[in-house]
Design a protein around this motif. Structure first.
Motif, PDB file in Angstrom:
ATOM      1  N   ILE A 130      -5.094 -11.465  -2.597  1.00 49.29           N
ATOM      2  CA  ILE A 130      -3.859 -11.112  -1.913  1.00 49.29           C
ATOM      3  C   ILE A 130      -3.663  -9.608  -1.873  1.00 49.29           C
ATOM      4  CG2 ILE A 130      -2.507 -11.331  -4.039  1.00 49.29           C
ATOM      5  CD1 ILE A 130      -1.346 -12.072  -0.435  1.00 49.29           C
ATOM      6  N   ASN A 131      -4.138  -8.889  -2.915  1.00 49.06           N
ATOM      7  CA  ASN A 131      -4.029  -7.433  -2.907  1.00 49.06           C
ATOM      8  C   ASN A 131      -4.899  -6.820  -1.812  1.00 49.06           C
ATOM      9  OD1 ASN A 131      -2.308  -7.556  -5.123  1.00 49.06           O
ATOM     10  ND2 ASN A 131      -4.009  -7.450  -6.583  1.00 49.06           N
ATOM     11  N   ARG A 132      -6.092  -7.379  -1.647  1.00 47.29           N
ATOM     12  CA  ARG A 132      -6.948  -6.905  -0.567  1.00 47.29           C
ATOM     13  C   ARG A 132      -6.371  -7.274   0.799  1.00 47.29           C
ATOM     14  NH1 ARG A 132     -11.569  -9.919  -1.157  1.00 47.29           N
ATOM     15  NH2 ARG A 132     -10.898 -11.000  -3.047  1.00 47.29           N
ATOM     16  N   ASP A 133      -5.786  -8.457   0.888  1.00 45.65           N
ATOM     17  CA  ASP A 133      -5.169  -8.876   2.150  1.00 45.65           C
ATOM     18  C   ASP A 133      -4.058  -7.923   2.570  1.00 45.65           C
ATOM     19  OD1 ASP A 133      -6.850 -11.019   2.212  1.00 45.65           O
ATOM     20  OD2 ASP A 133      -5.384 -12.472   1.486  1.00 45.65           O
ATOM     21  N   LEU A 134      -3.252  -7.518   1.621  1.00 44.64           N
ATOM     22  CA  LEU A 134      -2.151  -6.606   1.931  1.00 44.64           C
ATOM     23  C   LEU A 134      -2.676  -5.246   2.388  1.00 44.64           C
ATOM     24  CD1 LEU A 134       0.299  -7.473  -0.980  1.00 44.64           C
ATOM     25  CD2 LEU A 134       0.642  -7.927   1.455  1.00 44.64           C
ATOM     26  N   LEU A 135      -3.727  -4.766   1.725  1.00 42.04           N
ATOM     27  CA  LEU A 135      -4.316  -3.493   2.144  1.00 42.04           C
ATOM     28  C   LEU A 135      -4.904  -3.595   3.557  1.00 42.04           C
ATOM     29  CD1 LEU A 135      -6.135  -2.070  -1.014  1.00 42.04           C
ATOM     30  CD2 LEU A 135      -4.336  -0.960   0.313  1.00 42.04           C
ATOM     31  N   LEU A 136      -5.567  -4.700   3.839  1.00 41.59           N
ATOM     32  CA  LEU A 136      -6.133  -4.899   5.169  1.00 41.59           C
ATOM     33  C   LEU A 136      -5.037  -4.958   6.229  1.00 41.59           C
ATOM     34  CD1 LEU A 136      -8.899  -7.520   4.330  1.00 41.59           C
ATOM     35  CD2 LEU A 136      -9.288  -5.243   5.257  1.00 41.59           C
ATOM     36  N   TYR A 137      -3.941  -5.630   5.889  1.00 39.04           N
ATOM     37  CA  TYR A 137      -2.835  -5.739   6.825  1.00 39.04           C
ATOM     38  C   TYR A 137      -2.240  -4.361   7.127  1.00 39.04           C
ATOM     39  CZ  TYR A 137       1.759  -7.006   8.655  1.00 39.04           C
ATOM     40  OH  TYR A 137       2.887  -7.099   9.423  1.00 39.04           O
ATOM     41  N   ARG A 138      -2.050  -3.562   6.081  1.00 43.43           N
ATOM     42  CA  ARG A 138      -1.502  -2.220   6.290  1.00 43.43           C
ATOM     43  C   ARG A 138      -2.476  -1.344   7.070  1.00 43.43           C
ATOM     44  NH1 ARG A 138       0.207  -2.168  -0.015  1.00 43.43           N
ATOM     45  NH2 ARG A 138       2.108  -3.436   0.174  1.00 43.43           N
ATOM     46  N   ALA A 139      -3.770  -1.528   6.822  1.00 34.41           N
ATOM     47  CA  ALA A 139      -4.766  -0.751   7.563  1.00 34.41           C
ATOM     48  C   ALA A 139      -4.718  -1.082   9.048  1.00 34.41           C
ATOM     49  CB  ALA A 139      -6.162  -1.034   7.005  1.00 34.41           C
ATOM     50  N   ARG A 140      -4.535  -2.353   9.367  1.00 33.88           N
ATOM     51  CA  ARG A 140      -4.470  -2.743  10.778  1.00 33.88           C
ATOM     52  C   ARG A 140      -3.187  -2.257  11.431  1.00 33.88           C
ATOM     53  NH1 ARG A 140      -6.683  -8.258   8.803  1.00 33.88           N
ATOM     54  NH2 ARG A 140      -8.931  -7.926   9.006  1.00 33.88           N
ATOM     55  N   LEU A 141      -2.111  -2.243  10.671  1.00 30.46           N
ATOM     56  CA  LEU A 141      -0.870  -1.683  11.212  1.00 30.46           C
ATOM     57  C   LEU A 141      -1.059  -0.197  11.549  1.00 30.46           C
ATOM     58  CD1 LEU A 141       1.968  -3.229   8.994  1.00 30.46           C
ATOM     59  CD2 LEU A 141       1.306  -3.849  11.323  1.00 30.46           C
ATOM     60  N   SER A 142      -1.728   0.540  10.662  1.00 32.33           N
ATOM     61  CA  SER A 142      -1.974   1.959  10.919  1.00 32.33           C
ATOM     62  C   SER A 142      -2.894   2.146  12.125  1.00 32.33           C
ATOM     63  CB  SER A 142      -2.589   2.621   9.689  1.00 32.33           C
ATOM     64  OG  SER A 142      -1.697   2.594   8.590  1.00 32.33           O
ATOM     65  N   ARG A 143      -3.904   1.279  12.227  1.00 34.75           N
ATOM     66  CA  ARG A 143      -4.822   1.392  13.367  1.00 34.75           C
ATOM     67  C   ARG A 143      -4.101   1.120  14.679  1.00 34.75           C
ATOM     68  NH1 ARG A 143      -9.822  -2.626  14.361  1.00 34.75           N
ATOM     69  NH2 ARG A 143      -8.091  -3.868  15.152  1.00 34.75           N
ATOM     70  N   ASN A 144      -3.221   0.113  14.691  1.00 33.30           N
ATOM     71  CA  ASN A 144      -2.457  -0.182  15.901  1.00 33.30           C
ATOM     72  C   ASN A 144      -1.485   0.940  16.223  1.00 33.30           C
ATOM     73  OD1 ASN A 144      -3.774  -2.599  16.172  1.00 33.30           O
ATOM     74  ND2 ASN A 144      -2.177  -3.805  15.176  1.00 33.30           N
TER      75      ASN A 144
END
Length: 432
Positions: free
Chosen positions: A111-125
């Protein structure tokens, strides 16, 4: 290459090494006895719709013509945050408020990695929507930092490799992306089809056709039911003018994904048949695709079908298909834009304005709808409204060149030469 050799794909002969030929190929030193047979070798071609009399429509003598197709690369959903699965629920051993540091496998919780991935995609968008180059670079840097942190936490997480590779590709850092995918394929033991497919997409974009074929083949060996690999490989062959090969790949993909049919494979077959002027066959593929569960819910396949029927000139059928698009996705900006332009061609100006207005209300940050609406107002003589819309569109997305160009043409035709010149300069030098 390292990852290809690890998985048994010959860097010299590529997919031929999976054919099970005897004796084994010269690269048998990678694995004793050669390479294993591809899981796709047992797939037989599925019978398709009846062919019309005449020459083979899929045997092309010249270069492939462009087709308005929706390239799909099988990415994960970027709009919804991740949630914890059952295997991530760890018992509290130091009180209710004690933080959970690591899982039983001595790795950070997923879940910690999932949250980081989610934030990374938000930044990319957010980088796509950035109004200045400085803001765009900052957002991309934040996204890259989060993704690299995920790789430190778990070097076998394929999602981070794929997302970071796409980010590097957007920044034209091609060699870095190649090395990243190579490392990812090796770290995951060659078993992650998403990495192979993303790498193949990169090579296809760089026009390295032979290498892309080897990588698509490796992706399908890792998972023969990966629809995105079948779809991407078929598009690669179609762009090379190999229509028959593309058709065979998509039909094999339909058979391989029978348990979970994918509408993009049906859509690709239909669009290629329509391009080759086999309209009835295209309709049959569209019908087959929309009969599947995912196809009926996919606005993309309904939209593509409506686009084909719009060229045939039956407004009743086209309007029905556009309505099915909006049933599948009531906010589809592509549908509102296409339907509005169709009504404009039919002479239904009021209907066109109503559709574009509604599309703008549901998608207030889409500049293409605003531009089409502004041009419609300008053609009707309402220049004040057109200018208002174009100014709003330029504020939504300062990097949207058609907005500046349309506004410049409007001012030029109105006799405002200096104003037009200033707007045309914005086309080449967006606001920063």
């Amino acid at each position: 290459m390292r990852a290809l050799a690890f998985w048994g794909v010959c860097p010299d002969t590529g997919p031929a090494c999976f054919s099970g030929r005897t004796p084994p190929c010269t690269c048998s030193n990678i694995r004793p006895g050669g390479h294993k047979r591809s899981t796709r070798s047992s797939l037989q071609q599925q019978p398709g719709p009846p062919k019309q009399p005449g020459s083979n429509p899929y045997q092309s003598e010249g270069p492939a013509a462009a087709v308005a197709s929706l390239d799909w690369d099988g990415d994960w959903d970027e709009s919804s945050p991740p949630s914890a699965s059952q295997d991530q629920k760890q018992p509290w051993d130091k009180g209710f408020f004690a933080p959970v540091q690591q899982s039983a496998q001595n790795k950070p919780l997923k879940i910690n990695r999932d949250l980081l991935l989610y934030r990374a995609r938000l930044s990319r968008n957010a980088a796509f929507r950035a109004s200045t180059g400085k803001e765009k670079a900052k957002r991309q840097k934040d996204s890259e930092a989060a993704l690299r942190k995920v790789l430190v936490m778990d070097p076998t997480d394929g999602r981070a490799y794929v997302t970071l590779g796409k980010l590097l590709l957007q920044q034209k850092r091609i060699e870095e992306a190649r090395k990243l995918y190579d490392d990812g394929a090796a770290a995951t033991g060659g078993l992650n089809e998403y990495i192979w497919q993303a790498w193949a997409y990169l090579e296809a974009k760089q026009n390295n056709v032979g290498q892309a074929r080897k990588l698509f083949d490796a992706a399908l060996v890792a998972n023969g039911e990966h629809a995105a690999s079948w779809h991407g490989w078929g598009l690669l062959e179609k762009r090379q003018g190999n229509f028959k090969k593309a058709r065979d790949l998509w039909m094999k993909g339909i058979k391989a994904t029978r348990a979970k049919p994918n509408p993009y494979l049906y859509q690709a077959l239909a669009l290629m048949a329509a391009e080759l002027k086999y309209t009835e066959e295209a309709r049959e593929w569209f019908m087959e695709g929309t009969k599947t569960l995912l196809g009926a819910q996919s606005h993309a396949i309904w939209h593509a079908w409506a686009g084909m029927e719009a060229e045939q000139g039956d407004p009743t059928v086209v309007r029905y298909l556009y309505r099915r698009c909006l049933e599948a996705n009531p906010r589809s900006r592509f549908t509102y834009l296409s339907w509005g332009l169709f009504e404009k061609k039919q002479g239904s100006t009021d209907n066109a304005k109503a559709l574009l207005r509604q599309g703008h209300q549901l998608n207030p940050r889409d500049p293409a709808i605003v531009q089409a609406w502004a041009l419609l107002e300008a053609e009707g003589g309402n220049l004040g409204k057109a200018r208002e819309l174009l100014e709003k569109g330029s504020q939504m997305d300062p990097w949207h060149v058609p907005i500046w160009q349309a506004w410049g043409v409007l001012e030029f035709r109105s006799g405002n030469i200096d104003r037009a010149r200033a707007l045309f300069q914005e086309v080449s030098v967006p606001a920063s």
